[in-house]
Scaffold this motif. Structure first.
Motif, PDB file in Angstrom:
ATOM      1  N   CYS A   1       0.842  -1.209   0.000  1.00  0.00           N
ATOM      2  CA  CYS A   1       0.000   0.000   0.000  1.00  0.00           C
ATOM      3  C   CYS A   1       0.869   1.248   0.000  1.00  0.00           C
ATOM      4  O   CYS A   1       1.753   1.397   0.842  1.00  0.00           O
ATOM      5  CB  CYS A   1      -0.892  -0.006   1.244  1.00  0.00           C
ATOM      6  SG  CYS A   1      -1.871   1.495   1.483  1.00  0.00           S
ATOM      7  N   THR A   2       0.616   2.145  -0.962  1.00  0.00           N
ATOM      8  CA  THR A   2       1.218   3.478  -0.944  1.00  0.00           C
ATOM      9  C   THR A   2       0.165   4.497  -1.359  1.00  0.00           C
ATOM     10  O   THR A   2      -0.862   4.150  -1.943  1.00  0.00           O
ATOM     11  CB  THR A   2       2.447   3.594  -1.880  1.00  0.00           C
ATOM     12  OG1 THR A   2       2.093   3.112  -3.187  1.00  0.00           O
ATOM     13  CG2 THR A   2       3.623   2.801  -1.344  1.00  0.00           C
ATOM     14  N   MET A   3       0.440   5.769  -1.070  1.00  0.00           N
ATOM     15  CA  MET A   3      -0.525   6.836  -1.370  1.00  0.00           C
ATOM     16  C   MET A   3      -0.143   7.541  -2.663  1.00  0.00           C
ATOM     17  O   MET A   3       1.035   7.801  -2.916  1.00  0.00           O
ATOM     18  CB  MET A   3      -0.591   7.843  -0.229  1.00  0.00           C
ATOM     19  CG  MET A   3      -1.102   7.265   1.074  1.00  0.00           C
ATOM     20  SD  MET A   3      -1.535   8.547   2.279  1.00  0.00           S
ATOM     21  CE  MET A   3      -3.044   9.214   1.544  1.00  0.00           C
ATOM     22  N   VAL A   4      -1.164   7.857  -3.455  1.00  0.00           N
ATOM     23  CA  VAL A   4      -0.951   8.593  -4.694  1.00  0.00           C
ATOM     24  C   VAL A   4      -1.732   9.897  -4.724  1.00  0.00           C
ATOM     25  O   VAL A   4      -1.587  10.707  -5.641  1.00  0.00           O
ATOM     26  CB  VAL A   4      -1.304   7.732  -5.923  1.00  0.00           C
ATOM     27  CG1 VAL A   4      -0.293   6.608  -6.089  1.00  0.00           C
ATOM     28  CG2 VAL A   4      -2.719   7.176  -5.829  1.00  0.00           C
TER      29      VAL A   4
ATOM     30  N   GLN B   1      -3.770   0.986 -14.701  1.00  0.00           N
ATOM     31  CA  GLN B   1      -4.881   1.253 -13.790  1.00  0.00           C
ATOM     32  C   GLN B   1      -4.701   2.588 -13.065  1.00  0.00           C
ATOM     33  O   GLN B   1      -5.663   3.321 -12.838  1.00  0.00           O
ATOM     34  CB  GLN B   1      -5.007   0.111 -12.784  1.00  0.00           C
ATOM     35  CG  GLN B   1      -5.439  -1.215 -13.376  1.00  0.00           C
ATOM     36  CD  GLN B   1      -6.850  -1.184 -13.927  1.00  0.00           C
ATOM     37  OE1 GLN B   1      -7.698  -0.448 -13.426  1.00  0.00           O
ATOM     38  NE2 GLN B   1      -7.099  -1.957 -14.970  1.00  0.00           N
ATOM     39  N   LEU B   2      -3.474   2.909 -12.706  1.00  0.00           N
ATOM     40  CA  LEU B   2      -3.211   4.206 -12.078  1.00  0.00           C
ATOM     41  C   LEU B   2      -3.581   5.345 -13.022  1.00  0.00           C
ATOM     42  O   LEU B   2      -4.241   6.318 -12.628  1.00  0.00           O
ATOM     43  CB  LEU B   2      -1.737   4.312 -11.675  1.00  0.00           C
ATOM     44  CG  LEU B   2      -1.290   3.503 -10.453  1.00  0.00           C
ATOM     45  CD1 LEU B   2       0.228   3.452 -10.367  1.00  0.00           C
ATOM     46  CD2 LEU B   2      -1.867   4.103  -9.181  1.00  0.00           C
TER      47      LEU B   2
ATOM     48  N   GLY C   1      -6.560   8.609 -13.220  1.00  0.00           N
ATOM     49  CA  GLY C   1      -6.164  10.011 -13.260  1.00  0.00           C
ATOM     50  C   GLY C   1      -4.837  10.323 -12.607  1.00  0.00           C
ATOM     51  O   GLY C   1      -4.531  11.498 -12.349  1.00  0.00           O
ATOM     52  N   ILE C   2      -4.033   9.301 -12.345  1.00  0.00           N
ATOM     53  CA  ILE C   2      -2.715   9.505 -11.736  1.00  0.00           C
ATOM     54  C   ILE C   2      -1.669   9.607 -12.842  1.00  0.00           C
ATOM     55  O   ILE C   2      -1.612   8.750 -13.725  1.00  0.00           O
ATOM     56  CB  ILE C   2      -2.348   8.335 -10.801  1.00  0.00           C
ATOM     57  CG1 ILE C   2      -3.464   8.082  -9.772  1.00  0.00           C
ATOM     58  CG2 ILE C   2      -1.010   8.599 -10.119  1.00  0.00           C
ATOM     59  CD1 ILE C   2      -3.783   9.252  -8.891  1.00  0.00           C
ATOM     60  N   GLU C   3      -0.856  10.643 -12.795  1.00  0.00           N
ATOM     61  CA  GLU C   3       0.260  10.746 -13.729  1.00  0.00           C
ATOM     62  C   GLU C   3       1.366   9.812 -13.249  1.00  0.00           C
ATOM     63  O   GLU C   3       1.838   9.927 -12.117  1.00  0.00           O
ATOM     64  CB  GLU C   3       0.792  12.175 -13.799  1.00  0.00           C
ATOM     65  CG  GLU C   3       1.969  12.317 -14.758  1.00  0.00           C
ATOM     66  CD  GLU C   3       2.595  13.709 -14.754  1.00  0.00           C
ATOM     67  OE1 GLU C   3       3.650  13.879 -15.408  1.00  0.00           O
ATOM     68  OE2 GLU C   3       2.052  14.608 -14.083  1.00  0.00           O
ATOM     69  N   VAL C   4       1.785   8.896 -14.108  1.00  0.00           N
ATOM     70  CA  VAL C   4       2.802   7.916 -13.749  1.00  0.00           C
ATOM     71  C   VAL C   4       4.108   8.245 -14.456  1.00  0.00           C
ATOM     72  O   VAL C   4       4.157   8.324 -15.685  1.00  0.00           O
ATOM     73  CB  VAL C   4       2.365   6.480 -14.107  1.00  0.00           C
ATOM     74  CG1 VAL C   4       3.469   5.482 -13.734  1.00  0.00           C
ATOM     75  CG2 VAL C   4       1.066   6.120 -13.394  1.00  0.00           C
TER      76      VAL C   4
END
Length: 403
Positions: free
Chosen positions: A272-275, A366-367, A371-374
């Motif tokens: 588990c980590t926070m984005v 999936q990230l 809407g997460i910029e990877v």
């Protein structure tokens, strides 16, 4: 040597904009890994060192490209070792080894004292092999295997998160559980104690205390910590850290989170980590089965609740209606593969911006769909020690999260 200037050191969340980070560029210590010693030194494979360095340089550059100041353990250590007190402390820490006996200890002490700061830093990290100590003699030395190390190398230093974690404006120099990593905390503590950049910094935790590792500590929001307890961080360590942060006024709630004691889930940040301020990425098999004990202060003691679902307890402590989860939605085989390759071990550079290993294709997709910029980095060699972007980075300064 580095001149003393005013620098900011404060971390209150996982996702505030990252401004300063501590890394360790892998070096000669990785070249010491062989099939004979890799298990003892906690690596699952023998890395291609040149490629690992290329991957790490690209990781550091990706951080700089986003405005992050990158500090390196080796450079800070060399600076600190210019001071006599730091040199004495470093050498004393190395020779406190009851395997050696008095004769070998005297030889090693003299050898280390004759090194300049750069060579001493190198030896403290890369180790000292039996055949490199040409002046040694005596029974212990003669009975050692010629391939043995007198001073063990520290390949795990690559994962700077574990030996030091900033909570608010204080640094917790942690107590690492595995014998192969004990000296990492000593070097981390030496930097914070003697480098001019960190003059006046208050220590929150100490390696002499119960086992706590930084990979198990998540700063969910200002005042709320989640601390995994499993293979590396003991329940006593969670309790001690909770007392320390409560007494310092750095937190009002600590969530103690039991995790499976397995190699693939050695720390909480492997599952588990926070984005984002209200969003985590989690390993699907544990996303809705992970539990937490809520720990709060009560008249100088600790109050501990019955276990509840982690996501529920975390949301309540953070003042949220719910904590959003990107559980990657993968089929079981892909999920297990990408968990092994640290797919859930992301490093947030700002809200909704995260660094991840490029090899975890499905997790990254999936990230992005959420809407997460990877920011993708290569980790084929860096990952041989079982650690991802978060493991390889110790944030020293993050901006306060908005809202």
């Amino acid at each position: 040597m580095t001149e003393t200037t005013t620098h900011q050191h404060k971390v209150t969340s996982e996702v505030g904009r990252l401004r300063t980070v501590l890394l360790h560029r892998p070096g000669a210590e990785l070249k010491r890994l062989t099939p004979r010693n890799s298990d003892k030194l906690l690596f699952d494979a023998i890395p291609w060192v040149g490629r690992a360095q290329e991957e790490h340089d690209a990781f550091a550059q990706a951080l700089r490209d986003r405005g992050v100041e990158v500090l390196y353990v080796t450079e800070l250590l060399q600076d600190a070792l210019e001071y006599g007190a730091a040199r004495d402390e470093a050498i004393a820490g190395v020779i406190d080894d009851n395997r050696w006996g008095d004769q070998l200890r005297r030889v090693v002490r003299g050898y280390l004292r004759d090194l300049d700061s750069e060579d001493l830093a190198h030896t403290l990290i890369a180790g000292l092999a039996h055949e490199e100590l040409k002046t040694a003699h005596g029974l212990v030395y003669r009975l050692m295997d010629r391939l043995d190390f007198i001073v063990d190398p520290l390949p795990g230093l690559l994962f700077t998160r574990d030996s030091g974690v900033w909570i608010g404006d204080r640094v917790a120099v942690t107590s690492l559980a595995m014998p192969a990593r004990h000296r990492e905390s000593a070097l981390t503590g030496l930097i914070y104690a003697h480098h001019p950049r960190f003059a006046g910094v208050t220590r929150l935790y100490d390696p002499s205390l119960e086992h706590v590792e930084g990979g198990d500590v998540l700063l969910l929001s200002p005042g709320v910590l989640a601390v995994g307890t499993g293979e590396r961080t003991t329940p006593a360590g969670v309790e001690r850290l909770a007392r320390q942060v409560f007494e310092a006024g750095l937190a009002h709630t600590v969530l103690a989170v039991p995790i499976a004691q397995e190699r693939a889930t050695m720390h909480l940040d492997t599952v588990c980590t926070m984005v984002d301020a209200d969003t985590v990425v989690m390993y699907p098999p544990v996303a809705y089965s992970l539990t937490a004990y809520t720990v709060t202060g009560a008249n100088g003691d600790l109050r501990v609740t019955e276990p509840r679902p982690f996501l529920e307890a975390a949301a309540e402590a953070m003042g949220l209606d719910r904590l959003k989860v990107i559980d990657t939605g993968l089929d079981p085989v892909t999920a297990e593969r990408e968990q092994w390759d640290d797919g859930n071990n992301t490093l947030a550079l700002a809200p909704r911006v995260a660094v991840a290993y490029e090899r975890n294709i499905e997790t990254n997709a999936q990230l992005e769909a959420a809407g997460i910029e990877v920011i993708r980095i290569s980790g084929s060699e860096l990952g041989t020690g079982r650690g991802g972007p978060r493991c390889m980075s110790c944030p020293i300064f993050r901006e306060e999260p908005s809202g």
